[in-house]
Design an enzyme around this catalytic site. Structure first.
Site, PDB file in Angstrom:
ATOM      1  CD  GLU A   1      -1.858 -28.939  21.911  1.00 36.19           C
ATOM      2  OE1 GLU A   1      -2.402 -28.733  23.011  1.00 36.19           O
ATOM      3  OE2 GLU A   1      -2.454 -28.845  20.821  1.00 36.19           O
TER       4      GLU A   1
ATOM      5  CG  ASN B   1      -6.950 -27.065  24.075  1.00 32.96           C
ATOM      6  OD1 ASN B   1      -7.129 -25.975  23.536  1.00 32.96           O
ATOM      7  ND2 ASN B   1      -7.780 -28.070  23.925  1.00 32.96           N
TER       8      ASN B   1
ATOM      9  CG  ASN C   1      -4.757 -22.508  21.951  1.00 38.54           C
ATOM     10  OD1 ASN C   1      -4.725 -22.545  20.728  1.00 38.54           O
ATOM     11  ND2 ASN C   1      -5.492 -23.355  22.658  1.00 38.54           N
ATOM     12  CD  GLU C   2      -8.849 -23.554  20.359  1.00 36.78           C
ATOM     13  OE1 GLU C   2      -9.213 -24.290  21.302  1.00 36.78           O
ATOM     14  OE2 GLU C   2      -8.791 -23.947  19.186  1.00 36.78           O
TER      15      GLU C   2
ATOM     16  CE1 TYR D   1      -8.148 -28.931  13.747  1.00 36.28           C
ATOM     17  CE2 TYR D   1      -9.321 -27.458  15.221  1.00 36.28           C
ATOM     18  CZ  TYR D   1      -8.151 -28.067  14.823  1.00 36.28           C
ATOM     19  OH  TYR D   1      -6.973 -27.812  15.493  1.00 36.28           O
TER      20      TYR D   1
ATOM     21  CD  GLU E   1      -5.515 -25.277  17.134  1.00 33.61           C
ATOM     22  OE1 GLU E   1      -6.490 -26.070  17.055  1.00 33.61           O
ATOM     23  OE2 GLU E   1      -5.057 -24.851  18.211  1.00 33.61           O
TER      24      GLU E   1
ATOM     25  CD  GLN F   1      -1.386 -31.046  17.486  1.00 34.72           C
ATOM     26  OE1 GLN F   1      -0.448 -31.726  17.850  1.00 34.72           O
ATOM     27  NE2 GLN F   1      -2.248 -30.522  18.339  1.00 34.72           N
TER      28      GLN F   1
END
Length: 514
Positions: A27, A72, A172-173, A244, A292, A351
């Site tokens: 990213e 993001n 994304n999200e 996460y 992710e 990442q």
């Protein structure tokens, strides 16, 4: 600890790993791109500015697919800013990470880097500040051979052949308040289906992932997936998941138990997706893209990591330093992915470099492996094949996992956590089996007995363990191999059987052939 018994039957198979299960993520965030994979002027950089010391470590890590450019970041990204002559590209304020994006690295450079690294590209489209029109134009730019305005623009930029990108993420999200132009499930579902429709009209060979909710503890979780899939079911192949884990509570036992929550998360999303299929009277099965996942403390939660005065380029943010116990929890997450290979077909470690990453660099200096590098490299190199269903008899312990994210601090009770977390993968070509085993007991060694039904006489290929007397031990520029795999001694073999003693708090890999 009493003996832990495992029974493996080569005929009892969970599923076969998809090559895309072993992916990662790049990213435009901090030093992931600039100073990470791309640093013109570095001693190892080539004519394109790609750091070859990083490339060597990436090849060792062996990711198979790479998600780009966010995250993001993508929700405010104008892809046109990152193509064409570099000196003419605009500099933009990036509201995702409160920095300045110079756009000297963009889509074409990313594709070139992927080809050099022998990695499949995965592109995300902006469904935050933009929509279906920009998405279909980017697809035409990348995948159409020529003869149209966008495809000919790519050729004019120096890329004659189409990039032929097969895997695309629809935003994304989008349920996150931190996201640029967050959406409700209905709003996102409508924009996603329209983007998907146009993109597949241009290239029907592509595969698409719709955004799941941003996490299992989001208030939108569940209802979001159901609504989004009702809109997009006929046009997408995947729904995305993000998770996460952390050790904010400074509870090592709970940290090592936390990957079991990942198992539950996967199974819940599978149930939701299959419910949508049932209501559609369809035999189609939506697969999961876990694009992710990692251990993440948001740099030990010291401050708002996005805020750096002066809108800097590539600020040093989210550069987690991983220790031994982080590597153990990370290894448990690897096992969770393998044990759901029937439905999790794509996954991306978030990442790749510097930012919550297995590889660290010093700008202008060396690159080295973080502790989490080793479980991923072993899984990616030796976890490809048929995942066998393991019957495990292990003592258990209770844990109370604490996660401070969201509107309120959350506790997740785990009443029966097996001390052994394990996956076994058979190479269908050779019949060799790789066992990945995590001993979650912090103090006691684990006598492990694995019965291999009908396997015959096993031959040991390799046995490695990852452990350290200090669970807080880390790798640094000066001590890059402080935490690294070492031979696992004492593995004994007999007909249809493997036995070993696993050290307390250890990640282990045992490879055997017939």
């Amino acid at each position: 600890m009493r003996k832990v018994s495992v029974a493996l039957n080569p005929e009892a198979v969970i599923g076969e790993t998809d090559p895309r299960l072993f992916g990662a993520f790049v990213e435009h965030l901090g030093r992931c791109v600039y100073g990470g994979i791309y640093e013109p002027g570095h001693a190892t950089a080539d004519a394109h500015g790609f750091r070859h010391d990083v490339l060597e470590l990436v090849r060792e890590l062996a990711p198979t697919i790479m998600r780009y450019p966010g995250g993001n970041f993508v929700s405010g990204y104008n892809w046109e800013d990152g193509v064409g002559p570099a000196e003419k590209r605009p500099r933009r304020l990036d509201l995702a990470w409160m920095s300045t994006e110079p756009n000297t690295f963009g889509t074409n450079e990313f594709i070139d880097w992927c080809r050099l690294a022998n990695i499949e590209p995965m592109l995300a489209v902006n469904l935050g500040t933009r929509g279906g029109d920009a998405a279909r134009n980017l697809l035409e730019y990348c995948n159409h051979p020529g003869g149209t305005a966008w495809s000919d623009l790519r050729r004019a930029h120096g890329w004659e052949q189409a990039h032929d990108v097969k895997f695309w993420c629809l935003g994304n999200e989008m349920d996150g308040p931190w996201q640029m132009e967050m959406k409700t499930a209905e709003e996102y579902g409508r924009i996603a289906i329209e983007a998907a429709k146009m993109m597949k009209w241009i290239d029907p060979r592509i595969e698409l992932a719709a955004c799941g909710s941003s996490g299992r503890n989001m208030p939108t979780f569940g209802a979001w997936e159901d609504t989004v899939l009702q809109h997009t079911f006929s046009h997408v192949e995947y729904i995305s998941l993000h998770t996460y884990v952390n050790n904010y509570a400074d509870d090592s036992a709970a940290l090592l138990a936390s990957p079991d929550l990942m198992d539950g998360f996967i199974e819940e999303v599978v149930a939701i997706a299959d419910s949508v299929a049932a209501r559609a009277h369809s035999s189609k099965r939506i697969m999961l893209s876990f694009d992710e996942w990692n251990v993440w403390y948001r740099t030990r939660r010291n401050a708002d990591v996005r805020v750096k005065p002066g809108w800097p380029v590539a600020p040093e943010i989210l550069e987690e330093i991983y220790n031994m116990q982080d590597a153990l929890a990370f290894g448990g997450m690897c096992i969770s992915l393998l044990n759901h290979a029937d439905r999790v077909k794509t996954a991306c470690l978030a990442q790749l470099v510097n930012v919550i990453a297995p590889i660290m660099t010093e700008t202008g200096g060396p690159a080295w492996r973080q502790t989490i590098f080793h479980p991923f490299a072993q899984m990616s190199n030796y976890g490809r094949g048929r995942v066998l269903r393991a019957e495990i008899d292990s003592p258990t312990y209770a844990a109370n996992y604490y996660d401070p994210r969201g509107k309120a601090d959350l506790y997740f009770p785990l009443p029966a956590v097996p001390y052994l977390k394990m996956a076994a993968v058979e190479d269908p070509a050779s019949g060799a089996i790789t066992i990945f085993a995590l001993n979650r007991h912090l103090e006691e060694p684990m006598p492990l007995d694995v019965a291999l039904r009908g396997f015959g006489v096993p031959v040991l290929i390799e046995a490695l363990e990852l452990r350290h007397a200090d669970l807080k031990a880390v790798n640094t520029k000066d001590q890059p191999d402080n935490v690294s795999p070492a031979p696992l001694a004492g593995v004994t073999l007999a007909t249809d059987r493997v036995q070993a003693t696993l050290a307390p708090a250890s990640w282990n890999m045992i490879r055997i052939s017939r």
